[in-house]
Design an enzyme around this catalytic site. Structure first.
Site, mmCIF file in Angstrom:
data_model
loop_
_atom_site.group_PDB
_atom_site.id
_atom_site.type_symbol
_atom_site.label_atom_id
_atom_site.label_comp_id
_atom_site.label_asym_id
_atom_site.label_seq_id
_atom_site.Cartn_x
_atom_site.Cartn_y
_atom_site.Cartn_z
ATOM 1 N N LYS A 1 26.089 16.098 59.129
ATOM 2 C CA LYS A 1 25.271 16.025 59.964
ATOM 3 C C LYS A 1 25.023 14.314 60.379
ATOM 4 O O LYS A 1 24.995 14.228 61.593
ATOM 5 C CB LYS A 1 23.745 16.545 59.569
ATOM 6 C CG LYS A 1 23.852 17.980 59.361
ATOM 7 C CD LYS A 1 22.671 18.754 58.994
ATOM 8 C CE LYS A 1 23.143 20.129 58.880
ATOM 9 N NZ LYS A 1 21.927 21.073 58.305
ATOM 10 N N GLN B 1 16.691 20.062 54.767
ATOM 11 C CA GLN B 1 17.879 20.922 54.374
ATOM 12 C C GLN B 1 17.315 21.789 53.363
ATOM 13 O O GLN B 1 16.746 21.611 52.494
ATOM 14 C CB GLN B 1 18.804 19.948 53.805
ATOM 15 C CG GLN B 1 20.275 20.556 53.493
ATOM 16 C CD GLN B 1 21.086 21.121 54.627
ATOM 17 O OE1 GLN B 1 20.824 20.657 55.832
ATOM 18 N NE2 GLN B 1 21.812 22.129 54.593
ATOM 19 N N ASP C 1 16.323 22.496 64.003
ATOM 20 C CA ASP C 1 16.889 23.752 63.596
ATOM 21 C C ASP C 1 16.644 25.105 64.160
ATOM 22 O O ASP C 1 17.321 25.960 63.635
ATOM 23 C CB ASP C 1 16.652 23.797 61.775
ATOM 24 C CG ASP C 1 17.384 23.212 60.869
ATOM 25 O OD1 ASP C 1 18.616 23.250 61.009
ATOM 26 O OD2 ASP C 1 16.932 22.910 59.888
HETATM 27 N N1 GUN Z 1 20.808 25.255 54.808
HETATM 28 C C1 GUN Z 1 22.048 26.093 55.194
HETATM 29 N N2 GUN Z 1 22.055 26.173 56.501
HETATM 30 C C2 GUN Z 1 21.103 25.360 57.062
HETATM 31 C C3 GUN Z 1 20.763 24.792 58.395
HETATM 32 O O1 GUN Z 1 21.305 25.237 59.406
HETATM 33 N N3 GUN Z 1 19.797 24.096 58.409
HETATM 34 C C4 GUN Z 1 18.935 23.715 57.190
HETATM 35 N N4 GUN Z 1 18.080 22.857 57.249
HETATM 36 N N5 GUN Z 1 19.329 23.822 56.269
HETATM 37 C C5 GUN Z 1 20.332 24.935 55.971
#
Ligand code: GUN
Length: 293
Positions: free
Chosen positions: A52, A96, A119
């Protein structure tokens, strides 16, 4: 059979975003700024967050990574979330997941300001998505929709079978595909672990979206000829021949299913890269909203 190349599509989209950011900055508008909170040292989460941050650079965004050890208390983490909510420099942020067991994930999600929730996990954004209002769409479903759009895969009147009912993939992708429009206007069936006659249902599907997290679950006998198959699975399977010690495995038995398909996504290189792209698109949208452009 045509392979849906998520990696190339995501590279194209990131270039489009970077061009838009260059236009913004040329006009003196501040570039988008994404923050990410990472708790602990889970291997998968480390990789996702690193990707990211890398994608932010590719899109011309600023990024800030906030790391905490897994003994952080829930209250401390909530305080960090509130700080980001109030920080005018930050356009959007993510926490996350998964979080350590002693932290209530839902409470953390609900503490994020919905206007910074890139998100799309906050109930306000989930609600907006489910009734077709503008808001931040959960990244993986938005990425799937974008792949269908860019490959001109018509979903109108088609039977889409979603396998998996998670809050971040199964439910929102089903909502998006049943809404009016294209992609959309589909007849959607959602199957899950309690579905009794699953192969019978999937055999009726024009489009299968496999999002249950079981490697190789969708086998050739479950897929009709000419179907489109979207594989959301990314399970790490031990593999001593790889430097990393694992390989990513999709929910579809690709080798045997692919020859029957009109379109299919590979793993890796299908839906995965699109998820990060959606996060970048949401962050761009957040920045534009905050700057009134
Ligand atoms: N863990 C697995 N997929 C995601 C996601 O799309 N966003 C976040 N914040 N955590 C995750």
């Amino acid at each position: 059979m045509q392979l849906i190349d998520g990696k190339k599509t995501s590279t194209d989209i990131k270039q489009e975003i970077a061009a838009e950011v260059a236009e913004m900055t040329a006009k003196g508008i501040r570039r988008p700024h994404l923050a990410a909170i990472l708790v602990g040292h889970d291997g998968g989460s480390e990789t996702y967050v690193a990707n990211k941050v890398k994608s932010c650079a590719e899109c011309g965004f600023e990024s800030t990574l906030l790391r905490f050890e897994d003994d952080i208390t829930e209250e401390q983490l909530l305080a960090e979330v509130r700080k980001l909510n109030e920080n005018p420099e930050i356009d959007g942020f993510i926490v996350q997941l998964p979080l350590p067991k002693h932290i209530d994930e839902q409470r953390v999600i609900e503490t994020v300001d919905p206007d910074k929730d890139v998100d799309g996990f906050h109930p306000v954004n989930v609600g907006r998505l489910s009734i077709g209002l503008p808001g931040f769409k959960s990244a993986t479903p938005a990425g799937i929709i974008e792949l269908l759009r860019r490959y001109n895969i018509d979903t109108r009147g088609k039977h889409v079978v979603v396998i998996g009912r998670s809050n971040i993939v199964g439910k929102p992708v089903a909502s998006l595909l049943m809404q009016k429009g294209n992609p959309g206007d589909a007849t959607v069936t959602v199957c899950h672990s309690r579905t009794t006659n699953l192969p019978e249902i999937t055999r009726q599907a024009d489009i299968i979206i496999a999002a249950l997290g079981k490697p190789g679950f969708v086998t050739a006998d479950m897929v009709k000829d000419g179907a489109t198959v979207i594989d959301v699975g990314t399970t790490r399977v031990p593999d001593a021949t790889r430097k990393s010690g694992f390989r990513l495995c999709g929910d579809v038995d690709f080798e045997n299913v692919a020859p029957k398909c009109e379109f299919i996504t590979p793993v890796p290189g299908g839906v995965g890269p699109m998820t990060i792209c959606s996060l970048m698109l949401n962050t761009l949208q957040a920045a534009k909203q905050r700057r009134g452009c």
